[in-house]
Design an enzyme around this catalytic site. Structure first.
Site, PDB file in Angstrom:
ATOM      1  N   GLU A 319       0.332  86.994  98.178  1.00 27.04           N
ATOM      2  CA  GLU A 319      -0.744  87.806  97.618  1.00 27.04           C
ATOM      3  C   GLU A 319      -0.242  88.605  96.420  1.00 27.04           C
ATOM      4  OE1 GLU A 319      -3.646  89.199 101.162  1.00 27.04           O
ATOM      5  OE2 GLU A 319      -1.692  90.176 101.147  1.00 27.04           O
ATOM      6  N   CYS A 320      -0.881  88.462  95.279  1.00 25.82           N
ATOM      7  CA  CYS A 320      -0.645  89.278  94.087  1.00 25.82           C
ATOM      8  C   CYS A 320       0.843  89.311  93.711  1.00 25.82           C
ATOM      9  CB  CYS A 320      -1.210  90.681  94.296  1.00 25.82           C
ATOM     10  SG  CYS A 320      -1.485  91.578  92.735  1.00 25.82           S
ATOM     11  N   GLY A 321       1.589  90.362  94.077  1.00 21.67           N
ATOM     12  CA  GLY A 321       3.010  90.391  93.787  1.00 21.67           C
ATOM     13  C   GLY A 321       3.742  89.219  94.401  1.00 21.67           C
ATOM     14  N   LEU A 323       2.393  86.214  94.761  1.00 17.64           N
ATOM     15  CA  LEU A 323       2.078  85.128  93.842  1.00 17.64           C
ATOM     16  C   LEU A 323       2.992  85.177  92.625  1.00 17.64           C
ATOM     17  CD1 LEU A 323       0.174  82.979  92.444  1.00 17.64           C
ATOM     18  CD2 LEU A 323      -1.163  84.928  91.661  1.00 17.64           C
ATOM     19  N   SER A 409      -2.619  83.745  95.609  1.00 16.24           N
ATOM     20  CA  SER A 409      -3.692  84.292  94.783  1.00 16.24           C
ATOM     21  C   SER A 409      -3.390  85.744  94.442  1.00 16.24           C
ATOM     22  CB  SER A 409      -5.036  84.203  95.517  1.00 16.24           C
ATOM     23  OG  SER A 409      -6.082  84.776  94.760  1.00 16.24           O
TER      24      SER A 409
END
Length: 442
Positions: A319-321, A323, A409
């Site tokens: 997730e985010c970081g 990714l 993502s």
């Protein structure tokens, strides 16, 4: 369950008024007085809850009528009320900002709003601001306000005198360095990075005591039905979760759900550890990998262990970081390029401004995973997404990439909103996106 407890929604006319530190200082004040204080945060936020947990000494959960659901909001508050001496809910943005707003949550739960108003450079206009907040929505009355960052006792008197009938000044907080806490591009500095946070909070609590703010808000009766336990969809599944200064954006409710579904959770540090725990699945949550790119890149044993997990086709959520760590390269704000996992082709680059913000949902046949996005980086990759999240307004938003067992993502999911989908991700099962369904409104 049903219980009565003093409670307040700490809110403001807008961001930057000081409500986060006022909430933390109030929690620490009453904790130091021997009371059990439970604090909640309206909306998606990872950083404020870290500070609020240190301030109160109790776990902090999110409340949001859309993301977490109305029933869960009621249950968490009613459960806390059974043994708490005080409940505080920190709002987000301004009192009426967003949909659903802090005011919507306060009305839904029957909790009074207590605005913190930055009074710097303000005298009689303070009363006008308070009146506007109190009268904007008749269903959301405001009976008390807090003046923040006043310049003198006389200034406080002027503010008190400016208030219309029916609105009381609960306290006037002087400008004081103890009421400040460092921040950076995603919000407050993480609690674990502040070695003197306890001392800061104690000092802030003393500022409130001196301002005469050691009283309790009015009692509120909170009641709810116990939720139905989630199905045991992850019995014995071992999930290794990255957790350190680079990977820390984790909702407590997400961990609770995984354990309730039967998963065994272990934690590891991609910054400091050289091996992974024995695990069937990995979770790389969001955080600040851009601040630790050099350390991550140097820890080749850990990078290789994660690559081996991925190459074996085992489940992995990024997730985010997380990714940003999966791509070939991460370019930090200084333009330095760090070679990272290389699971995804491409580069993540820090940008000079916010790139995406807002509530979103991932719609699948296994359910709608609700959550949000908030990032300052951009992604260049040749991979094509399997799905895209959708904003509440219905437009497409963040890409969701799936390859082998990896789901990656910028989207941060609130797991209890879609237990079956989350369980499937950690079991390595593919999911089918729904492209014609917009996120349901609260």
């Amino acid at each position: 369950m049903k219980a009565t407890v003093p409670a307040a929604m700490i809110t403001a006319p807008g961001s930057g008024q000081g409500k986060s530190m006022v909430t933390a200082a109030l929690a620490r004040l009453h904790r130091n007085a021997g009371r059990k204080v439970r604090v909640f945060k309206h909306g998606p936020d990872y950083l404020d809850p870290m500070v609020l947990e240190v301030a109160s000494g109790q776990p902090v959960y999110q409340l949001h009528p859309w993301m977490t659901g109305e029933d869960e909001c009621r249950w968490r508050l009613a459960e806390a009320a059974e043994d708490a001496d005080l409940i505080l809910v920190e709002g987000s943005m301004g009192l009426f900002d967003g949909d659903p707003s802090s005011a919507d949550l306060a009305k839904l739960m029957g909790i009074p709003a207590l605005p913190v108003i930055d009074a710097r450079g303000m005298a009689q206009t303070f009363g006008a601001v308070a009146l506007g907040l109190a009268s904007f929505n008749p269903g959301m009355p405001v009976k008390q306000v807090i003046a923040n960052r006043i310049g003198s006792s006389r200034h406080g008197d002027m503010l008190r005198e400016s208030l219309p009938e029916g609105i009381e000044l609960l306290g006037a907080i002087p400008r004081n360095e103890a009421m400040n806490i460092p921040d950076r591009h995603l919000g407050l500095v993480q609690a674990g990075e502040l070695g003197d946070l306890d001392q800061r909070l104690d000092a802030a609590a003393e500022v409130l005591v001196e301002a005469g703010m050691d009283g309790l808000p009015l009692p509120v009766t909170l009641d709810a039905e116990n939720p139905v336990p989630p199905p045991e969809l992850l019995p014995g599944v071992r999930i290794a979760i990255a957790r350190d200064a680079a990977f820390s954006f984790i909702y407590r409710a997400n961990l609770d759900l995984l354990q309730a579904m039967g998963a065994e959770l272990t934690f590891f540090s991609p910054l400091a550890d050289s091996t992974l725990p024995e695990a069937d699945a990995l979770w790389l949550p969001g955080g600040y990998p851009e601040l630790h790119g050099a350390t991550l890149a140097k820890n080749q044993p850990m990078l290789e262990a994660i690559r081996n997990h991925y190459n074996a086709g085992q489940p992995m959520l990024a997730e985010c970081g997380g990714l940003m760590t999966c791509v070939d390269e991460l370019m930090d704000k200084d333009g330095q390029i760090h070679k990272l996992l290389g699971l995804m082709p491409g580069r993540a680059s820090m940008a000079g401004r916010l790139q995406a913000l807002g509530l979103q949902g991932l719609n699948t046949e296994q359910g709608q995973l609700r959550g949000h996005t908030y990032h300052h980086s951009t992604l260049e990759t040749d991979w094509q997404p399997l799905a895209r999240t959708r904003k509440i307004a219905g437009t497409e938003a963040e890409p969701v990439y799936c390859h082998k067992g990896l789901v990656a993502s910028y989207f941060h999911g609130y797991f209890p909103s879609a237990p079956a989908l989350v369980a499937g991700i950690f079991r390595g099962q593919s999911f089918r996106p729904l492209t014609d369904k917009e996120p349901d409104h609260a």
